[in-house]
Design a protein around this motif. Structure first.
Motif, short mmCIF file in Angstrom:
data_model
loop_
_atom_site.label_atom_id
_atom_site.label_comp_id
_atom_site.label_asym_id
_atom_site.label_seq_id
_atom_site.Cartn_x
_atom_site.Cartn_y
_atom_site.Cartn_z
N GLU A 165 -8.49 -20.84 -22.32
CA GLU A 165 -9.42 -21.04 -23.44
C GLU A 165 -8.68 -21.34 -24.73
O GLU A 165 -7.47 -21.16 -24.83
N THR A 166 -9.44 -21.84 -25.69
CA THR A 166 -8.90 -22.09 -27.01
C THR A 166 -9.99 -21.82 -28.03
O THR A 166 -11.17 -21.74 -27.69
N VAL A 167 -9.59 -21.67 -29.28
CA VAL A 167 -10.54 -21.69 -30.38
C VAL A 167 -10.26 -22.96 -31.17
O VAL A 167 -9.19 -23.11 -31.75
N LEU A 168 -11.21 -23.86 -31.14
CA LEU A 168 -11.04 -25.14 -31.82
C LEU A 168 -11.26 -24.92 -33.31
O LEU A 168 -12.29 -24.39 -33.72
N ARG A 169 -10.27 -25.35 -34.12
CA ARG A 169 -10.42 -25.19 -35.57
C ARG A 169 -10.48 -26.53 -36.28
O ARG A 169 -10.59 -26.59 -37.49
N HIS A 170 -10.41 -27.59 -35.48
CA HIS A 170 -10.39 -28.92 -36.07
C HIS A 170 -11.07 -29.83 -35.05
O HIS A 170 -10.92 -29.65 -33.85
N SER A 171 -11.86 -30.80 -35.53
CA SER A 171 -12.48 -31.72 -34.59
C SER A 171 -12.45 -33.13 -35.16
O SER A 171 -12.41 -33.32 -36.37
N LEU A 172 -12.49 -34.11 -34.26
CA LEU A 172 -12.53 -35.51 -34.67
C LEU A 172 -13.94 -35.92 -35.11
O LEU A 172 -14.12 -36.91 -35.79
N GLU A 173 -14.95 -35.18 -34.68
CA GLU A 173 -16.34 -35.56 -34.95
C GLU A 173 -16.93 -34.69 -36.06
O GLU A 173 -16.75 -33.46 -36.05
N PHE A 190 -18.91 -31.45 -35.11
CA PHE A 190 -18.16 -30.25 -34.78
C PHE A 190 -17.30 -29.77 -35.92
O PHE A 190 -17.04 -28.59 -36.06
N LEU A 229 -14.85 -23.05 -32.83
CA LEU A 229 -15.62 -23.14 -31.60
C LEU A 229 -14.77 -22.65 -30.45
O LEU A 229 -13.62 -23.07 -30.30
N THR A 275 -13.93 -22.73 -26.67
CA THR A 275 -14.15 -23.51 -25.45
C THR A 275 -13.07 -23.16 -24.44
O THR A 275 -12.02 -22.63 -24.79
#
Lengths: 415, 393
Positions: free
Chosen positions: A84-92, A95, A101, A103
C-alpha cells in the motif's frame, strides 16, 4: 477508527464554489463489464468457462488457457492487502484536490491481484480485507478494500463517501410527500441522518393521510410543488434548488387500463405529464444548480433518484399506458444520467414491482410495501448504485427480461 | 533439445551520442531524433546514406512511428525497427541491431531514442499508458508510476528490512557521479539528510526517489568490428545479452525481475562472472529497482540488497560504481531515451570517452534495462555485458 461526520460550518458566500472535476473517465469496452455489475451493487469478474481461471484486469482472452469464453461472475471480494501507499500527489486535478489517498494492491482469494482504494479502517498491509466494486464520480467502477467486519461510522470514511450518495447530513427534496411511498422515504431519510428534507405537495385542497404529521417533523419543510406546472417548478427551484444535495422524484400519476378499455387519451396524457414531462421539468429547473454543486464541500450535491417501475422494461398491458409513461421516463432518465455525468451527479433509477397501493388493488400478491420501496431508495443512495429492482416481482421480471425480452413480452400478454 | 545461443563475435557498438536534456521544449520528438542522427553521422565521420538500418524508440512521436521518421529525415534503410518497450528499449535495440548486422541484413544500424517534453505530456502519457493502466490503475488516484513503485517499495522494505537510508545512499552516490556529467539536469550535491527530508510523494517514496521527466536524445551505432576499424572508431564489444518479458506473473507483488530467469545464461554466454563486472548501469526509475537488479543479476542473494548497499560504495571511484553519469535519477528521464542512457554511458566508459569521472580502466560493464509497468509490475527486463574493445587512441 473512522471519525463520524459533523455538520460543516456555514459556507462562506463570498468564496468561489469549487467546480466539479471527475476521476479518469476512460475505460475499454470489456472493462465496462465491471461497471455494469457495480451499477447494481455487485462485484463481478470474468471467469473462464473452460479452465475456471478468474481474470483481472478485464480482458478478451483467458490469461491461462486463451479461451474467449469469459463469463462475468459475482465475487465475494475476500483477499489479502499486500502492498500500500498514501498518495500525496496526483497528476489529475480531481485527485490533487483529494489527497492524501490510501491505495494498495490486494491479492484476491479468487486469484488475481487488484489495485484498490483502501478504507481507513483496514489495518496496514498485510491484512485481510473485503473488496467491493463501487461507482466513482465519473460513473465507472472502482474497487475499494473494506475491513473484515463493518466498523462504526464506516460510511463516513472520506474515500468511501466519494463513492456513494449517502444522505447523512445532506439536504434532500422528495417531490411528492402525499403518497405513502413518499412519506416512507421521508422517514427513511431522517433515520439515515439527512439534515433537511423538503417535501413537495401538489393540489393543496386535496388532503392526504399522513401528510400533516410528516410536515411537522423538525427536519421537514413542506413546499408546494406541482410538476405539471412549469412556473411552480421554476419557483421552487429558485427558492431551494441551490441547497438541494439529493433530489428524489417520486411524483407519479398511476391508472390502470391500456388502449382499448378507456376511450380517449386524457388519462394517458395525465400519466405522461407527470411521469415523463414532470421529470423533464424538474431536470431543467433543478439540474443546473445540482450540477454546479457537484464538488461543493463535504455535503456536495450528489444524486438524483427516479421512482420508475419494472413495467418500464416491458409493458404490462393491463396498465398499458402507465407502463408506457414509465418507459418514456426510463429512457429520459438515461439521457439525464449522461447530462449529469460531467458533474459527478449519480442518477439512480428504482424499478419496483407493483406497490401495495390503490391502483394495484386487483393484482395478486406479492405487492411491495411502501416502506420496502423507501428502504431500497435509501440503500441505493448509501451504496451509490445506479439501478435498483426492489422486491421479488421486480427481480423475477428483470431475470426474465434479461434472459429473453421477447419471451417476457409474450408471457405478460397472456396475464 | 535447446539450441545454444549464438555469440556476438565481431559485432561492436560505437559513437555514443547525447542530445542535451532540457526540462521542457517547444521542439517535437522529431527534432531530438534528428539531432541524434545528425550527431551520429558527424561523430562517426560517415555519410547519412551509410546508415542502412534504423532502430527507433520514442514516446512522443505519435502519430508517427519509425516509418514516418525515415521520410522525415531522408533515410532509406533496408532494416527498420520501432521499439515500444520503455526502459529496456536500449537493450532490445542493441540485440535486434546486432543480429541484423551479424546476418548481413544491415551494415550500420543507428539505435536512436528521442523525446520531447511539454507541460502536460507526462500526465497524458500516464493516463493512456496501457489498456490495463487505463482500466485498472489510473482511476485510483492517477499517481502515475509513483503509486505503482510505491507499492513495490513498500513491499520490499517490509519483506527484506530495507530502510529509506539504504535507497538514499544510492541516490546520493548517483548525484555525486552526476556532478561532473555535463548533461545532468541536477547540478547540486544531494546529502542523505536532504534525501530523507524531501517532500513525500507516495509513501514511502519521496521527491528524490523520482526521476524528472524531460526532453532529450540518446544514440549509438552497431556495426561489424572491421567497419569500426576502417572508420577508426573506438568501440565496445558485446559479450552477452538477455531479454525477458512478463516473468514471474504469479508473484503477488513484484520483488524480482526477468533477469533472475536468464542471469546464468548471460554470464555463461559472456564467459565472465559477477565479480568481473567493473561497473553497472542499472535502470533507475526508482531506487528500489536498482536493488532488484543487484540481486537478480547475481551481485548478492534475493533480499540481501540492504546488506549489499551498506557494505559497498557506488560512486565511480567506489567498490561498485553504479550509474556512472548519475543515472536517470540525477540526469533526468528523457522519455524513451532513458532506455538508452545506460548503454550510451556504458560505451563511453569502456572506450575511454567518459564525459564525467571515469571508472578506472574498466574491462567489463553491465547495462540493464527494465520497464513498462503495464499494470502492477514492470514487464520488460534485459541486460548486456559489454567488453572494452578499442578505446580512443
Amino acid at each position: 477508527m473512522t471519525e463520524p461526520l459533523r455538520r460543516p460550518k456555514r459556507k462562506n458566500p463570498v468564496l468561489r464554489t469549487r467546480m466539479p472535476t471527475l476521476p479518469p473517465v476512460a475505460r475499454g469496452r470489456v472493462a465496462l463489464g465491471l461497471t455494469a455489475a457495480a451499477a447494481e451493487g455487485r462485484f463481478a469478474l470474468q471467469v473462464c468457462r473452460d479452465c475456471a481461471t478468474v481474470q483481472y484486469p478485464p480482458r478478451e482472452a483467458c490469461v491461462s488457457c486463451l479461451s474467449d469464453l469469459l463469463d462475468w461472475t459475482e465475487q465475494d471480494g475476500w483477499g489479502t492487502l499486500s502492498a500500500e501507499t498514501v498518495l500525496r500527489h496526483s497528476l489529475e486535478t480531481h485527485f490533487r484536490e483529494r489527497v492524501p489517498l490510501r491505495t494498495g494492491i490486494v491479492k484476491l482469494d479468487a486469484g488475481p491481484t487488484a489495485v484498490v482504494h483502501i478504507h481507513g479502517d483496514c489495518p496496514p498491509a498485510p491484512a485481510r480485507v473485503r473488496v467491493a466494486a463501487k461507482l466513482d464520480r465519473s460513473g465507472n467502477a472502482v474497487l475499494i478494500a473494506l475491513p473484515e467486519e463493518d466498523t462504526p461510522n464506516m460510511s463516513d470514511d472520506r474515500q468511501l463517501r466519494e463513492l456513494t450518495a449517502d444522505p447523512k447530513l445532506r439536504k434532500v427534496l422528495v417531490t411528492d410527500g402525499k403518497t405513502r411511498v413518499g412519506q416512507a422515504v421521508v422517514h427513511a431519510l431522517i433515520d439515515a441522518g439527512a439534515d433537511i428534507v423538503w417535501v413537495g405537495y401538489a393540489e393543496p385542497w386535496k388532503k392526504a393521510p399522513g401528510f400533516e404529521e410528516i410536515a411537522e417533523l423538525p427536519q421537514v419543510t413542506a413546499v408546494e410543488l406541482d410538476v405539471t406546472n412549469p412556473q411552480s417548478v421554476k419557483s421552487v427551484a429558485g427558492q431551494i434548488g441551490a441547497k438541494v444535495d439529493i433530489l428524489i422524484n417520486n411524483c407519479e400519476f398511476h391508472r390502470t387500463f391500456g388502449i382499448a378499455d378507456r376511450y380517449g387519451t386524457e388519462t394517458a396524457r395525465a400519466e405522461m405529464d407527470i411521469n415523463y414531462f414532470g421529470l423533464m421539468r424538474l431536470a431543467q429547473e433543478f439540474g443546473p444548480a445540482l450540477r454546479s454543486r457537484g464538488a461543493d464541500g463535504q455535503n456536495n450535491a450528489v444524486a438524483w433518484v427516479n421512482l420508475l417501475s419494472v413495467y418500464a422494461l416491458s409493458n404490462f398491458p393491463s396498465q398499458g399506458t402507465f407502463s408506457a409513461s414509465k418507459a418514456a421516463a426510463y429512457s429520459l432518465s438515461q439521457c439525464l444520467r449522461a447530462e449529469m455525468q460531467p458533474a459527478g451527479i449519480r442518477v439512480i433509477n428504482v424499478f419496483p414491482g407493483p406497490i401495495d397501493e390503490e391502483w394495484n388493488q386487483l393484482l395478486n400478491p406479492p405487492l411491495l410495501a411502501p416502506e420496502a420501496v423507501a428502504g431500497a431508495i435509501v440503500k441505493a443512495l448509501r451504496d451509490g448504485v445506479e439501478d435498483v429492482y426492489p422486491g421479488p416481482v421486480a427481480q423475477d421480471w428483470l431475470a426474465r427480461w434479461r434472459d429473453n425480452p421477447k419471451v417476457l413480452e409474450k408471457e405478460l400478454a397472456r396475464e | 533439445m535447446t539450441r545454444r545461443r549464438q555469440g556476438y563475435d565481431d559485432i561492436v557498438v560505437t559513437t555514443p551520442v547525447t542530445v542535451p536534456y532540457v526540462r521542457f521544449s517547444t521542439k517535437g520528438a522529431h527534432w531530438f531524433i534528428g539531432r541524434v542522427v545528425a550527431s551520429l553521422v558527424n561523430d562517426a565521420g560517415i555519410e547519412k546514406a551509410a546508415i542502412d538500418g534504423l532502430s527507433l524508440t520514442s514516446m512522443s512521436l505519435l502519430p508517427d512511428t519509425a516509418v514516418g521518421v525515415t521520410q522525415h529525415l531522408g533515410l532509406t534503410p533496408r532494416w527498420l525497427d520501432h521499439i515500444p518497450m520503455g526502459g529496456v528499449s536500449g537493450i532490445v535495440a542493441l540485440r535486434r541491431a546486432a543480429r541484423a548486422v551479424q546476418a548481413g541484413d544491415a551494415e550500420i544500424v543507428a539505435c536512436v531514442a528521442g523525446d520531447t517534453n511539454q507541460i502536460d505530456s507526462f500526465r497524458q502519457g500516464s493516463a493512456n499508458f496501457s489498456q490495463f493502466t487505463r482500466d485498472a490503475v489510473y482511476p485510483y488516484g492517477a499517481g502515475g508510476p509513483n503509486a505503482s513503485f510505491a507499492f513495490l517499495t513498500d513491499y520490499y522494505m517490509r519483506t527484506y528490512g530495507a530502510k529509506r537510508e539504504d535507497f538514499g545512499k544510492l541516490c546520493v552516490a548517483q548525484r555525486t557521479n552526476a556532478l561532473s556529467f555535463p548533461y545532468a539536469l541536477f547540478k547540486t550535491p544531494l546529502t542523505l539528510d536532504g534525501y530523507m527530508n524531501a517532500r513525500p510523494i507516495a509513501d514511502p517514496i519521496h521527491l528524490y526517489d523520482c526521476v524528472m521527466p524531460c526532453a532529450g536524445g540518446e544514440g549509438f551505432l552497431v556495426m561489424h568490428r572491421t567497419r569500426a576499424e576502417a572508420l577508426d572508431l573506438p568501440y565496445a564489444t558485446i559479450l552477452g545479452t538477455i531479454e525477458r518479458h512478463n516473468a514471474f506473473g504469479e508473484d503477488v507483488i513484484q520483488f524480482r525481475g526477468g533477469w533472475a530467469v536468464d542471469k546464468d545464461e548471460l554470464y555463461d554466454m559472456a564467459g565472465v562472472a559477477p565479480d568481473d563486472v567493473d561497473f553497472i548501469e542499472t535502470y533507475d526509475d526508482y531506487p528500489v529497482i536498482n536493488v532488484l537488479q543487484f540481486e537478480d543479476l547475481g551481485f548478492c542473494g534475493k533480499g540481501e540488497g540492504p546488506a549489499f548497499i551498506r557494505a559497498n560504495t557506488f560512486t565511480n571511484d567506489g567498490s561498485f560504481p553504479t550509474n556512472t553519469s548519475g543515472g536517470q535519477l540525477s540526469v533526468g528521464q528523457a522519455g524513451a531515451a532513458g532506455g538508452l542512457l545506460g548503454t550510451v554511458e556504458g560505451i563511453r566508459q569502456l572506450t575511454g570517452q567518459a564525459l564525467g569521472v571515469p571508472v578506472p580502466e574498466p574491462k567489463v560493464g553491465l547495462v540493464c534495462g527494465f520497464g513498462m509497468i503495464n499494470y502492477d509490475r514492470g514487464l520488460c527486463s534485459g541486460a548486456v555485458l559489454f567488453g572494452a574493445g578499442k578505446g580512443t587512441a
